[in-house]
Motif scaffolding. Structure first.
Motif, PDB file in Angstrom:
ATOM      1  N   UNK A  78      -5.493  -8.550  -5.635  1.00  0.00           N
ATOM      2  CA  UNK A  78      -5.368  -8.002  -4.289  1.00  0.00           C
ATOM      3  C   UNK A  78      -5.409  -9.156  -3.293  1.00  0.00           C
ATOM      4  N   UNK A  79      -4.350  -9.337  -2.539  1.00  0.00           N
ATOM      5  CA  UNK A  79      -4.249 -10.437  -1.578  1.00  0.00           C
ATOM      6  C   UNK A  79      -4.577  -9.942  -0.179  1.00  0.00           C
TER       7      UNK A  79
ATOM      8  N   UNK B 261      -4.861  -1.790 -14.236  1.00  0.00           N
ATOM      9  CA  UNK B 261      -3.475  -2.116 -13.926  1.00  0.00           C
ATOM     10  C   UNK B 261      -2.560  -0.979 -14.317  1.00  0.00           C
ATOM     11  N   UNK B 262      -1.356  -1.288 -14.755  1.00  0.00           N
ATOM     12  CA  UNK B 262      -0.395  -0.281 -15.202  1.00  0.00           C
ATOM     13  C   UNK B 262      -0.354  -0.244 -16.723  1.00  0.00           C
ATOM     14  N   UNK B 263      -0.371   0.958 -17.256  1.00  0.00           N
ATOM     15  CA  UNK B 263      -0.295   1.131 -18.706  1.00  0.00           C
ATOM     16  C   UNK B 263       0.843   2.085 -19.050  1.00  0.00           C
ATOM     17  N   UNK B 264       1.575   1.722 -20.075  1.00  0.00           N
ATOM     18  CA  UNK B 264       2.751   2.484 -20.467  1.00  0.00           C
ATOM     19  C   UNK B 264       2.341   3.753 -21.204  1.00  0.00           C
TER      20      UNK B 264
ATOM     21  N   UNK C 135       0.817  -1.226   0.000  1.00  0.00           N
ATOM     22  CA  UNK C 135       0.000   0.000   0.000  1.00  0.00           C
ATOM     23  C   UNK C 135       0.843   1.265   0.000  1.00  0.00           C
ATOM     24  N   UNK C 136       0.581   2.158  -0.944  1.00  0.00           N
ATOM     25  CA  UNK C 136       1.277   3.432  -1.020  1.00  0.00           C
ATOM     26  C   UNK C 136       2.703   3.354  -1.520  1.00  0.00           C
TER      27      UNK C 136
ATOM     28  N   UNK D 120       1.220 -12.363   7.352  1.00  0.00           N
ATOM     29  CA  UNK D 120       0.352 -11.183   7.273  1.00  0.00           C
ATOM     30  C   UNK D 120       1.002 -10.087   6.429  1.00  0.00           C
ATOM     31  N   UNK D 121       2.339 -10.032   6.415  1.00  0.00           N
ATOM     32  CA  UNK D 121       3.036  -8.989   5.662  1.00  0.00           C
ATOM     33  C   UNK D 121       2.961  -9.208   4.146  1.00  0.00           C
ATOM     34  N   UNK D 122       2.443 -10.358   3.723  1.00  0.00           N
ATOM     35  CA  UNK D 122       2.285 -10.609   2.288  1.00  0.00           C
ATOM     36  C   UNK D 122       1.058  -9.911   1.705  1.00  0.00           C
ATOM     37  N   UNK D 123       0.212  -9.354   2.554  1.00  0.00           N
ATOM     38  CA  UNK D 123      -0.965  -8.647   2.058  1.00  0.00           C
ATOM     39  C   UNK D 123      -0.518  -7.481   1.187  1.00  0.00           C
ATOM     40  N   UNK D 124      -0.963  -7.484  -0.076  1.00  0.00           N
ATOM     41  CA  UNK D 124      -0.481  -6.487  -1.048  1.00  0.00           C
ATOM     42  C   UNK D 124      -1.208  -6.723  -2.359  1.00  0.00           C
ATOM     43  N   UNK D 125      -0.832  -5.942  -3.357  1.00  0.00           N
ATOM     44  CA  UNK D 125      -1.319  -6.120  -4.716  1.00  0.00           C
ATOM     45  C   UNK D 125      -0.210  -6.799  -5.506  1.00  0.00           C
ATOM     46  N   UNK D 126      -0.582  -7.809  -6.278  1.00  0.00           N
ATOM     47  CA  UNK D 126       0.400  -8.580  -7.038  1.00  0.00           C
ATOM     48  C   UNK D 126       0.101  -8.443  -8.524  1.00  0.00           C
ATOM     49  N   UNK D 127       1.159  -8.135  -9.263  1.00  0.00           N
ATOM     50  CA  UNK D 127       1.015  -7.933 -10.699  1.00  0.00           C
ATOM     51  C   UNK D 127       1.898  -8.914 -11.460  1.00  0.00           C
ATOM     52  N   UNK D 128       1.300  -9.556 -12.445  1.00  0.00           N
ATOM     53  CA  UNK D 128       2.024 -10.360 -13.407  1.00  0.00           C
ATOM     54  C   UNK D 128       2.281  -9.496 -14.636  1.00  0.00           C
TER      55      UNK D 128
END
Lengths: 117, 114
Positions: free
Chosen positions: A112-113, B42-45, A40-41, A83-91
Motif C-alpha cells: 500500500x503506497x 492478496x489475490x487468489x485464483x 481504491x475501489x 499524489x495520484x500514485x497512491x494505490x495498492x501495488x501487486x507483483x
C-alpha cells in the motif's frame, strides 16, 4: 510451486521523492513477471511486464522495473512520485507457457503506497 | 468498448443462500479467470477457463462452481454462501493460452455474507 513476496505492506513517500517497491519471487525457471496497480475501489491495471530480453522494463505512468535473476527480484521504481500514485501495488508471477495449460497468475500480498504532501 | 464488466458491483446475502456473480467480456478472449481478494492474502485464483465448456480449479475452488457456455460469459456461483466467502471478487481475461499472458481485470464485486 511459484510464490511472490512483497516484504513491505505499507510504504510512505513524499510527493516528488523517488520510489522503490520490492518484489521477490520463487520459481524454478525464468518467470513471467508483472506489476499491477489497484486504485481504491477499482480493478487491477497492468503497469508493466517482463517476459525476456532487456532486464529493465519500462511501463506506463513513468514506472520501470528491473529483473535481477541472481536476487530473484523484480523491484518497481519511479524517480518522482505524484499524489495520484497512491494505490495498492501487486507483483505477480506467471508460469511460462509450455502447452500444458494455464493456472493463472500468482500474486504477492500487495504494498500500500501512501503519498505525503 | 466495454471491455470486461462484472455484476453486481455490490452484493449482500445471507449464509446458506446461493449467489451468482456475473462476468462478461467483449474482447472474445479465450481465457477467463476468477480471483478473490482478501486482506493479508492478496489475490487468489478460484477457477479459470480456457474456452467455452472448459474449466479448471485454481488455488481456492471449494464452495464455488463455474460454467462457461459462451466465450464472453464466465459466471461464478456460490452454492451455499458462508461468511468466509465475504470478499472482493475479480474476473479477468487474457487473449492467449498460458498465464504468461497479460490478464485484464474487471472492476470487482464486493460480496458480504451475513
Amino acid at each position: 510451486a511459484q510464490s511472490v513476496t512483497q516484504p513491505d505492506i505499507h510504504i510512505t513517500v513524499s510527493e516528488g521523492a523517488s520510489l522503490e517497491l520490492r518484489c521477490n519471487y520463487s520459481y524454478g525457471a525464468t518467470p513471467y513477471l508483472f506489476w499491477y496497480v489497484q486504485s481504491p475501489g477499482q480493478g487491477l491495471q497492468l503497469l508493466l511486464k517482463y517476459f525476456s530480453g532487456d532486464t529493465l522494463v519500462q511501463g506506463i505512468k513513468g514506472f520501470e522495473a528491473e529483473f535481477k535473476r541472481s536476487q530473484s527480484s523484480f523491484n518497481l521504481r519511479k524517480p518522482s512520485v505524484h499524489w495520484s500514485d497512491a494505490a495498492e501495488y501487486f507483483c505477480a508471477v506467471g508460469v511460462r507457457y509450455s502447452g500444458g495449460g494455464a493456472d493463472g497468475l500468482t500474486f504477492g500480498k500487495g504494498t500500500h503506497l501512501i503519498i505525503q504532501p | 468498448d466495454a471491455g470486461i464488466t462484472q455484476s453486481p458491483r455490490y452484493k449482500i446475502t445471507e449464509t446458506g443462500r446461493q449467489v451468482t456473480l456475473m462476468c462478461h467480456q467483449t474482447w472474445s478472449h479465450s481465457y477467463m479467470f476468477w480471483y478473490r481478494q482478501d486482506l493479508g492474502h492478496g489475490l487468489r485464483l478460484i477457477y479459470y477457463s480456457a474456452a467455452a465448456d472448459i474449466t479448471d480449479k485454481g488455488e481456492v475452488p471449494d464452495g464455488y462452481v463455474v460454467s462457461r457456455s459462451k466465450t464472453e460469459n464466465f459466471p461464478l456461483t456460490l452454492e451455499s454462501a458462508t461468511r468466509s466467502q465475504t470478499s472482493v471478487y475479480f474476473c479477468a481475461s487474457s487473449v492467449l493460452r498460458g498465464s504468461g499472458e497479460t490478464q485484464y481485470f474487471g472492476p470487482g464485486t464486493r460480496l458480504l455474507v451475513l
